[in-house]
Design a protein around this motif. Structure first.
Motif, mmCIF file in Angstrom:
data_model
loop_
_atom_site.group_PDB
_atom_site.id
_atom_site.type_symbol
_atom_site.label_atom_id
_atom_site.label_comp_id
_atom_site.label_asym_id
_atom_site.label_seq_id
_atom_site.Cartn_x
_atom_site.Cartn_y
_atom_site.Cartn_z
ATOM 1 N N ASN A 37 0.954 -1.271 -0.091
ATOM 2 C CA ASN A 37 -0.067 -0.068 0.094
ATOM 3 C C ASN A 37 0.936 1.264 0.043
ATOM 4 O O ASN A 37 0.549 2.181 -0.644
ATOM 5 N N GLU A 38 1.930 1.142 0.570
ATOM 6 C CA GLU A 38 2.400 2.519 0.951
ATOM 7 C C GLU A 38 3.422 2.717 -0.495
ATOM 8 O O GLU A 38 3.460 4.079 -1.086
ATOM 9 N N ASP A 39 3.745 1.795 -1.211
ATOM 10 C CA ASP A 39 4.431 2.006 -2.503
ATOM 11 C C ASP A 39 3.540 2.280 -3.455
ATOM 12 O O ASP A 39 3.667 3.276 -4.221
ATOM 13 N N GLY A 45 1.331 9.452 -5.872
ATOM 14 C CA GLY A 45 1.751 11.012 -5.188
ATOM 15 C C GLY A 45 0.411 11.005 -4.142
ATOM 16 O O GLY A 45 0.166 12.181 -3.972
ATOM 17 N N LEU A 46 -0.086 10.050 -3.666
ATOM 18 C CA LEU A 46 -0.875 9.975 -2.509
ATOM 19 C C LEU A 46 -0.185 10.094 -1.042
ATOM 20 O O LEU A 46 0.646 9.565 -1.147
ATOM 21 N N SER A 47 -0.896 10.461 -0.050
ATOM 22 C CA SER A 47 -0.416 10.491 1.439
ATOM 23 C C SER A 47 -0.274 8.824 1.430
ATOM 24 O O SER A 47 -1.111 7.961 1.262
ATOM 25 N N SER A 53 -8.093 6.550 -0.247
ATOM 26 C CA SER A 53 -8.262 6.669 -1.706
ATOM 27 C C SER A 53 -7.788 5.400 -2.304
ATOM 28 O O SER A 53 -8.323 5.055 -3.410
ATOM 29 N N LEU A 54 -6.733 4.621 -1.933
ATOM 30 C CA LEU A 54 -6.293 3.505 -2.489
ATOM 31 C C LEU A 54 -7.653 2.422 -2.435
ATOM 32 O O LEU A 54 -7.975 1.688 -3.335
#
Length: 135
Positions: A37-39, A45-47, A53-54
């Motif tokens: 998720n972080e990648d 370009g999201l937090s 959002s994901l």
């Protein structure tokens, strides 16, 4: 030639339908690349803190009508296309390439480059692949 064949159909990248299709393609690509998720958030370009959002995109919601997000998605699809053309008979390698260390990038993975250099990293990897594809 029929009238329909002569007309040039332009897709509106800001339309809800286009952004929903793009969202679906990118989320599938992230699955194939086996990104966490972080990648995923970083590449879009999201937090990296919030996952809302994901999660929305995974359920088929359209990408936000945000030019930066749409540009990033376009570059990610360009990277994917180049990899599929460079490795036409080895889909597994095309999907793994993004996470493997590469001598060309001083033993960093292309994913590392894209995460560290953000948008410029996306562009650098895409340019590199476009160059390799043109050899």
């Amino acid at each position: 030639m029929p009238q329909a064949a002569r007309e040039h159909v332009e897709l509106d990248p800001h339309s809800t339908e286009y952004r929903a299709s793009l969202s679906k393609m990118i989320m599938k690509l992230f699955e194939l690349w086996e990104l966490n998720n972080e990648d995923q958030a970083t590449l879009l370009g999201l937090s990296t803190k919030g996952r809302t959002s994901l999660n929305r995109y995974r359920t088929g919601k359209p990408f936000a009508d945000n030019q930066d997000l749409l540009d990033r998605a376009g570059h990610l699809l360009g990277i994917h296309k180049s990899l599929r053309l460079i490795f036409p008979h080895n889909k597994d390698l095309a999907y793994r390439w993004i996470s493997q260390q590469n001598k060309r990038f001083e033993n960093q993975s292309p994913l590392d480059i894209m995460k560290e250099r953000r948008f410029e990293g996306l562009l650098a990897i895409r340019r590199y692949l476009d160059f390799e594809r043109g050899r």
